[in-house]
Write a protein that holds these residues in place. Structure first.
Motif, mmCIF file in Angstrom:
data_model
loop_
_atom_site.group_PDB
_atom_site.id
_atom_site.type_symbol
_atom_site.label_atom_id
_atom_site.label_comp_id
_atom_site.label_asym_id
_atom_site.label_seq_id
_atom_site.Cartn_x
_atom_site.Cartn_y
_atom_site.Cartn_z
ATOM 1 N N VAL A 115 9.004 12.615 -47.419
ATOM 2 C CA VAL A 115 9.023 11.181 -47.810
ATOM 3 C C VAL A 115 9.113 11.699 -49.370
ATOM 4 C CG1 VAL A 115 7.729 10.252 -46.451
ATOM 5 C CG2 VAL A 115 6.588 11.095 -48.202
ATOM 6 N N ASP A 116 9.849 10.595 -50.042
ATOM 7 C CA ASP A 116 9.983 10.620 -51.576
ATOM 8 C C ASP A 116 8.596 10.178 -52.125
ATOM 9 O OD1 ASP A 116 12.878 11.317 -51.771
ATOM 10 O OD2 ASP A 116 13.395 9.475 -50.929
ATOM 11 N N THR A 120 8.778 6.376 -49.410
ATOM 12 C CA THR A 120 9.763 6.029 -48.489
ATOM 13 C C THR A 120 10.464 7.381 -47.925
ATOM 14 O OG1 THR A 120 11.452 5.983 -50.226
ATOM 15 C CG2 THR A 120 10.496 3.550 -49.601
ATOM 16 N N LEU A 121 10.972 7.003 -46.622
ATOM 17 C CA LEU A 121 11.424 8.353 -45.920
ATOM 18 C C LEU A 121 12.611 8.661 -46.791
ATOM 19 C CD1 LEU A 121 11.695 7.413 -42.180
ATOM 20 C CD2 LEU A 121 10.213 8.791 -43.538
ATOM 21 N N HIS A 122 12.587 10.251 -47.048
ATOM 22 C CA HIS A 122 13.734 10.924 -47.630
ATOM 23 C C HIS A 122 14.972 10.928 -47.107
ATOM 24 C CE1 HIS A 122 16.152 14.418 -49.657
ATOM 25 N NE2 HIS A 122 15.198 14.391 -50.629
ATOM 26 N N SER A 123 16.129 10.510 -47.638
ATOM 27 C CA SER A 123 17.471 10.210 -46.870
ATOM 28 C C SER A 123 17.987 11.460 -46.320
ATOM 29 C CB SER A 123 18.500 9.666 -47.943
ATOM 30 O OG SER A 123 18.705 10.727 -49.086
ATOM 31 N N THR A 124 17.612 12.544 -46.742
ATOM 32 C CA THR A 124 18.570 13.978 -46.162
ATOM 33 C C THR A 124 17.656 14.025 -44.816
ATOM 34 O OG1 THR A 124 18.797 14.720 -48.209
ATOM 35 C CG2 THR A 124 19.097 16.315 -46.385
ATOM 36 N N TYR A 125 16.535 13.658 -44.616
ATOM 37 C CA TYR A 125 15.523 14.292 -43.342
ATOM 38 C C TYR A 125 14.916 12.839 -43.106
ATOM 39 C CZ TYR A 125 16.254 18.962 -44.929
ATOM 40 O OH TYR A 125 16.595 20.031 -45.299
ATOM 41 N N GLU A 126 15.542 11.993 -42.925
ATOM 42 C CA GLU A 126 15.127 10.563 -42.709
ATOM 43 C C GLU A 126 14.322 10.471 -41.285
ATOM 44 O OE1 GLU A 126 16.112 5.763 -42.525
ATOM 45 O OE2 GLU A 126 17.541 7.186 -43.769
ATOM 46 N N ASN A 127 14.826 10.986 -40.339
ATOM 47 C CA ASN A 127 14.271 11.019 -39.011
ATOM 48 C C ASN A 127 14.054 12.261 -38.580
ATOM 49 O OD1 ASN A 127 14.150 7.985 -38.614
ATOM 50 N ND2 ASN A 127 16.436 8.150 -38.627
ATOM 51 N N TRP A 128 13.686 13.367 -39.475
ATOM 52 C CA TRP A 128 13.561 14.673 -38.900
ATOM 53 C C TRP A 128 12.104 14.840 -38.621
ATOM 54 C CZ3 TRP A 128 17.093 19.011 -39.652
ATOM 55 C CH2 TRP A 128 18.267 18.863 -39.751
#
Length: 167
Positions: A115-116, A120-128
């Protein structure tokens, strides 16, 4: 390898070799590392620990990974077990609460990777999700749970596993 991994290695060495000639030096390194972590990597606003910064702490990254939080939790529990300083236990509980709030996947289950700063979920690894993250999560939860029954203060969170849902 993280700062918390480094602390765990030194703590374990001192445990295996009590009175070793490096113990004073290792204790100093542990305390200096903890001081650096509190000053530069701990997020006192939202909770959790940032993954990294430069050598003098002036350029802290804005990401927090689940694995770093789990290693931090396990290290804080180990420090609590050694020192009986309840601040370490409280921080371990708060770190797990951060992970369960911001990194737990409430739809599919399991811990998300990153997360950032704002949670919020980090855009590069959003669903990893990574297998190692799940393993570190179980280890951290078990380490934290091991000390709960011996405390006189109420826990911030409680984890239970419904074994009927396990394969």
């Amino acid at each position: 390898v993280t700062n918390f991994d480094f602390i765990q290695v030194l703590l374990r060495y001192n445990e295996i070799y009590p009175g070793n000639p490096n113990q004073t030096d290792y204790d100093l390194k542990i305390n200096q590392t903890l001081e650096f972590i509190w000053e530069h990597l701990y997020d006192s606003d939202l909770g959790g620990f940032y993954d990294n910064t430069n050598v003098n702490g002036t350029n802290t990254d804005t990401i927090k990974t689940a694995k770093e939080q789990f290693v931090a939790t396990s290290t804080l529990v180990k420090l609590f077990n050694i020192t009986a300083n309840k601040t370490y236990y409280r921080l371990a509980e708060e770190t797990m609460a951060f992970v369960n709030t911001y990194l737990w996947d409430y739809i599919q289950g399991g811990y998300l990777h990153i997360v950032d700063k704002d949670g919020t979920l980090h855009s590069t690894y959003e669903n990893w999700k990574f297998t190692s993250t799940q393993q570190y999560g179980v280890i951290a939860a078990c380490n934290l749970d091991d000390v709960k029954s011996n405390l006189l203060l109420p826990p911030i969170m409680s984890i239970s596993i419904n074994t009927t849902d396990l394969d």
